[in-house]
Design an enzyme around this catalytic site. Structure first.
Site, PDB file in Angstrom:
ATOM      1  N   LYS A  44      46.679 103.837 -79.970  1.00  0.00           N
ATOM      2  CA  LYS A  44      46.345 105.147 -79.389  1.00  0.00           C
ATOM      3  C   LYS A  44      47.525 106.109 -79.551  1.00  0.00           C
ATOM      4  CE  LYS A  44      45.722 103.326 -75.271  1.00  0.00           C
ATOM      5  NZ  LYS A  44      46.099 101.913 -75.523  1.00  0.00           N
ATOM      6  N   ARG A 119      40.936 105.075 -67.071  1.00  0.00           N
ATOM      7  CA  ARG A 119      41.048 103.627 -67.250  1.00  0.00           C
ATOM      8  C   ARG A 119      40.173 102.862 -66.272  1.00  0.00           C
ATOM      9  NH1 ARG A 119      46.510 103.588 -69.725  1.00  0.00           N
ATOM     10  NH2 ARG A 119      47.021 101.438 -70.191  1.00  0.00           N
ATOM     11  N   ARG A 158      57.424  96.558 -80.915  1.00  0.00           N
ATOM     12  CA  ARG A 158      57.458  98.023 -80.794  1.00  0.00           C
ATOM     13  C   ARG A 158      58.800  98.525 -80.248  1.00  0.00           C
ATOM     14  NH1 ARG A 158      52.958 101.116 -77.432  1.00  0.00           N
ATOM     15  NH2 ARG A 158      53.519  99.598 -75.851  1.00  0.00           N
ATOM     16  N   ARG A 191      60.097  99.043 -74.219  1.00  0.00           N
ATOM     17  CA  ARG A 191      59.536  99.253 -72.880  1.00  0.00           C
ATOM     18  C   ARG A 191      59.646  97.975 -72.059  1.00  0.00           C
ATOM     19  NH1 ARG A 191      53.791 102.144 -73.818  1.00  0.00           N
ATOM     20  NH2 ARG A 191      53.196 100.688 -72.190  1.00  0.00           N
ATOM     21  N   ARG A 202      48.335  93.063 -68.621  1.00  0.00           N
ATOM     22  CA  ARG A 202      47.822  94.366 -69.076  1.00  0.00           C
ATOM     23  C   ARG A 202      46.453  94.177 -69.742  1.00  0.00           C
ATOM     24  NH1 ARG A 202      52.748  96.379 -72.597  1.00  0.00           N
ATOM     25  NH2 ARG A 202      51.467  98.226 -73.018  1.00  0.00           N
TER      26      ARG A 202
HETATM   27  P1  AP5 Z   1      50.843 102.111 -80.118  1.00  0.00           P
HETATM   28  O1  AP5 Z   1      50.174 103.195 -80.888  1.00  0.00           O
HETATM   29  O2  AP5 Z   1      52.174 102.414 -79.513  1.00  0.00           O
HETATM   30  O3  AP5 Z   1      49.828 101.457 -79.061  1.00  0.00           O
HETATM   31  P2  AP5 Z   1      49.088 102.095 -77.806  1.00  0.00           P
HETATM   32  O4  AP5 Z   1      47.618 101.873 -77.982  1.00  0.00           O
HETATM   33  O5  AP5 Z   1      49.533 103.511 -77.556  1.00  0.00           O
HETATM   34  O6  AP5 Z   1      49.583 101.076 -76.704  1.00  0.00           O
HETATM   35  P3  AP5 Z   1      50.306 101.250 -75.288  1.00  0.00           P
HETATM   36  O7  AP5 Z   1      51.004  99.958 -75.038  1.00  0.00           O
HETATM   37  O8  AP5 Z   1      51.153 102.472 -75.209  1.00  0.00           O
HETATM   38  O9  AP5 Z   1      49.059 101.407 -74.395  1.00  0.00           O
HETATM   39  P4  AP5 Z   1      48.915 101.033 -72.925  1.00  0.00           P
HETATM   40  O10 AP5 Z   1      47.554 101.591 -72.717  1.00  0.00           O
HETATM   41  O11 AP5 Z   1      49.119  99.635 -72.520  1.00  0.00           O
HETATM   42  O12 AP5 Z   1      50.153 101.751 -72.231  1.00  0.00           O
HETATM   43  P5  AP5 Z   1      50.269 103.087 -71.377  1.00  0.00           P
HETATM   44  O13 AP5 Z   1      51.588 103.691 -71.664  1.00  0.00           O
HETATM   45  O14 AP5 Z   1      49.049 103.936 -71.477  1.00  0.00           O
HETATM   46  O15 AP5 Z   1      51.002 100.844 -81.103  1.00  0.00           O
HETATM   47  C1  AP5 Z   1      51.689  99.679 -80.687  1.00  0.00           C
HETATM   48  C2  AP5 Z   1      52.605  99.182 -81.841  1.00  0.00           C
HETATM   49  O16 AP5 Z   1      51.799  98.790 -82.955  1.00  0.00           O
HETATM   50  C3  AP5 Z   1      53.573 100.244 -82.342  1.00  0.00           C
HETATM   51  O17 AP5 Z   1      54.810  99.640 -82.580  1.00  0.00           O
HETATM   52  C4  AP5 Z   1      52.939 100.756 -83.646  1.00  0.00           C
HETATM   53  O18 AP5 Z   1      53.908 101.115 -84.587  1.00  0.00           O
HETATM   54  C5  AP5 Z   1      52.120  99.555 -84.118  1.00  0.00           C
HETATM   55  N1  AP5 Z   1      50.838  99.958 -84.694  1.00  0.00           N
HETATM   56  C6  AP5 Z   1      50.014 100.951 -84.249  1.00  0.00           C
HETATM   57  N2  AP5 Z   1      48.912 101.029 -85.030  1.00  0.00           N
HETATM   58  C7  AP5 Z   1      49.029 100.051 -85.958  1.00  0.00           C
HETATM   59  C8  AP5 Z   1      48.196  99.589 -87.044  1.00  0.00           C
HETATM   60  N3  AP5 Z   1      47.024 100.186 -87.310  1.00  0.00           N
HETATM   61  N4  AP5 Z   1      48.629  98.532 -87.794  1.00  0.00           N
HETATM   62  C9  AP5 Z   1      49.822  97.933 -87.519  1.00  0.00           C
HETATM   63  N5  AP5 Z   1      50.661  98.319 -86.511  1.00  0.00           N
HETATM   64  C10 AP5 Z   1      50.270  99.359 -85.740  1.00  0.00           C
HETATM   65  O19 AP5 Z   1      50.240 102.505 -69.862  1.00  0.00           O
HETATM   66  C11 AP5 Z   1      51.324 101.779 -69.326  1.00  0.00           C
HETATM   67  C12 AP5 Z   1      51.071 101.489 -67.851  1.00  0.00           C
HETATM   68  O20 AP5 Z   1      50.948 102.725 -67.102  1.00  0.00           O
HETATM   69  C13 AP5 Z   1      49.779 100.742 -67.518  1.00  0.00           C
HETATM   70  O21 AP5 Z   1      49.924  99.340 -67.662  1.00  0.00           O
HETATM   71  C14 AP5 Z   1      49.533 101.180 -66.063  1.00  0.00           C
HETATM   72  O22 AP5 Z   1      50.358 100.476 -65.167  1.00  0.00           O
HETATM   73  C15 AP5 Z   1      49.984 102.632 -66.054  1.00  0.00           C
HETATM   74  N6  AP5 Z   1      48.875 103.564 -66.344  1.00  0.00           N
HETATM   75  C16 AP5 Z   1      48.792 104.405 -67.413  1.00  0.00           C
HETATM   76  N7  AP5 Z   1      47.648 105.122 -67.366  1.00  0.00           N
HETATM   77  C17 AP5 Z   1      47.002 104.732 -66.239  1.00  0.00           C
HETATM   78  C18 AP5 Z   1      45.747 105.101 -65.661  1.00  0.00           C
HETATM   79  N8  AP5 Z   1      44.948 106.006 -66.241  1.00  0.00           N
HETATM   80  N9  AP5 Z   1      45.394 104.485 -64.503  1.00  0.00           N
HETATM   81  C19 AP5 Z   1      46.184 103.573 -63.906  1.00  0.00           C
HETATM   82  N10 AP5 Z   1      47.372 103.168 -64.412  1.00  0.00           N
HETATM   83  C20 AP5 Z   1      47.782 103.749 -65.572  1.00  0.00           C
END
Ligand code: AP5
Length: 244
Positions: A44, A119, A158, A191, A202
């Site tokens: 994402k 979410r 990452r 992270r 997660r």
């Molecule tokens: P990347 O694009 O960074 O992945 P992502 O989908 O953005 O994953 P996140 O870990 O950021 O998502 P998340 O939803 O767990 O975390 P968030 O910050 O929202 O890709 C990952 C890696 O793979 C990178 O190194 C990239 O280079 C590589 N890659 C990407 N695409 C690729 C491909 N096609 N092929 C190969 N490699 C690839 O949330 C964190 C925390 O915040 C949650 O756990 C929760 O506690 C809280 N939180 C956030 N939002 C909410 C909400 N709405 N409600 C409640 N709690 C929330």
């Protein structure tokens, strides 16, 4: 471009021209309100900057906003920190409040990309209520569908540039110089929640609480499913096709 208090004459001409050209290009783009949903590591955050530039949208990532609040030790950050470190979701009220404020910003005038929100079904319902008040609705939800088994390697490899949110991967998207951001040369970090252990919880939260959100939007007829296991450029091609 420019910050409050900066005189127009002090802005370099090249920056001003770049901004004017950007605004000209953006004026012909249709408004779009998008949601990106998918498990941790599904891509994402990798696709968001591309979509943002292509369609002139603002990018609202609740994870980034919460991490900034944790780093700044704001009351919101203090409340969110423990849940985030354990890989659990923070409370609906906290994130709904952040998004309600953020989507009203001028930079979101042409629409927005919600990355990591909603979410839970409660968050999705609250979002619908907020948009109804503005006479708006969600245009498309991109579902980053991917098998869990692929995600551990993506998450543990990452590296992030904290101030810009740029993300790298030791194997799939390495920086030009190991450990340093390509643009600023500043150090990259990992992270706290990017460990194999925290990933398990997660993913648990994703399947339990977020998968019902995908069904919620499927019923509304706005869901587009992507093959998120493909290489980044192929995923981008699928995204652009879904949004055309
Ligand atoms: P990347 O694009 O960074 O992945 P992502 O989908 O953005 O994953 P996140 O870990 O950021 O998502 P998340 O939803 O767990 O975390 P968030 O910050 O929202 O890709 C990952 C890696 O793979 C990178 O190194 C990239 O280079 C590589 N890659 C990407 N695409 C690729 C491909 N096609 N092929 C190969 N490699 C690839 O949330 C964190 C925390 O915040 C949650 O756990 C929760 O506690 C809280 N939180 C956030 N939002 C909410 C909400 N709405 N409600 C409640 N709690 C929330």
């Amino acid at each position: 471009m420019g910050s409050p208090g900066v005189a127009l004459g002090d802005i370099p001409s090249v920056d001003m021209m770049t901004e004017l050209l950007r605004r000209l290009k953006c004026s012909s783009k249709p408004d779009k309100r998008l949601i990106l949903v998918g498990p941790p590591g599904s891509g994402k955050g990798t696709q968001s900057p591309i979509i943002k530039d292509e369609f002139c949208l603002c990018h609202l990532a609740t994870g980034d906003m919460l991490r900034a609040a944790v780093a700044a030790k704001t009351p919101l950050g203090i409340k969110a920190k423990e849940a985030m470190n354990k890989g659990e979701l923070v409370s609906d009220d906290l994130v709904v409040g952040i998004i309600d404020e953020a989507i009203k910003k001028p930079s979101c005038q042409k629409g927005f990309i919600l990355d990591g929100f909603p979410r839970t079904v409660v968050q999705a319902q609250k979002l619908d209520e907020m948009l109804e008040k503005q006479g708006a609705k969600i245009d498309k939800v991109l579902d980053f569908a991917i098998d869990d088994s692929i995600l551990e390697e993506r998450i543990t490899g990452r590296w992030i540039h904290p101030s810009s949110g740029r993300s790298y991967h030791t194997k799939f998207a390495p920086p030009k110089v190991t450990g340093l951001d390509d643009v600023t040369g500043e150090p990259l970090i990992q992270r706290k929640d990017d460990t194999a252990e925290v990933l398990k919880s997660r993913l648990g939260a994703f399947h339990r609480q977020t998968e019902p959100v995908i069904n919620y939007y499927a019923k509304k007829g706005v869901l587009a499913q992507l093959h998120a296991e493909k290489p980044p450029k192929e995923v981008t091609a699928e995204v652009l096709k879904a949004l055309s």
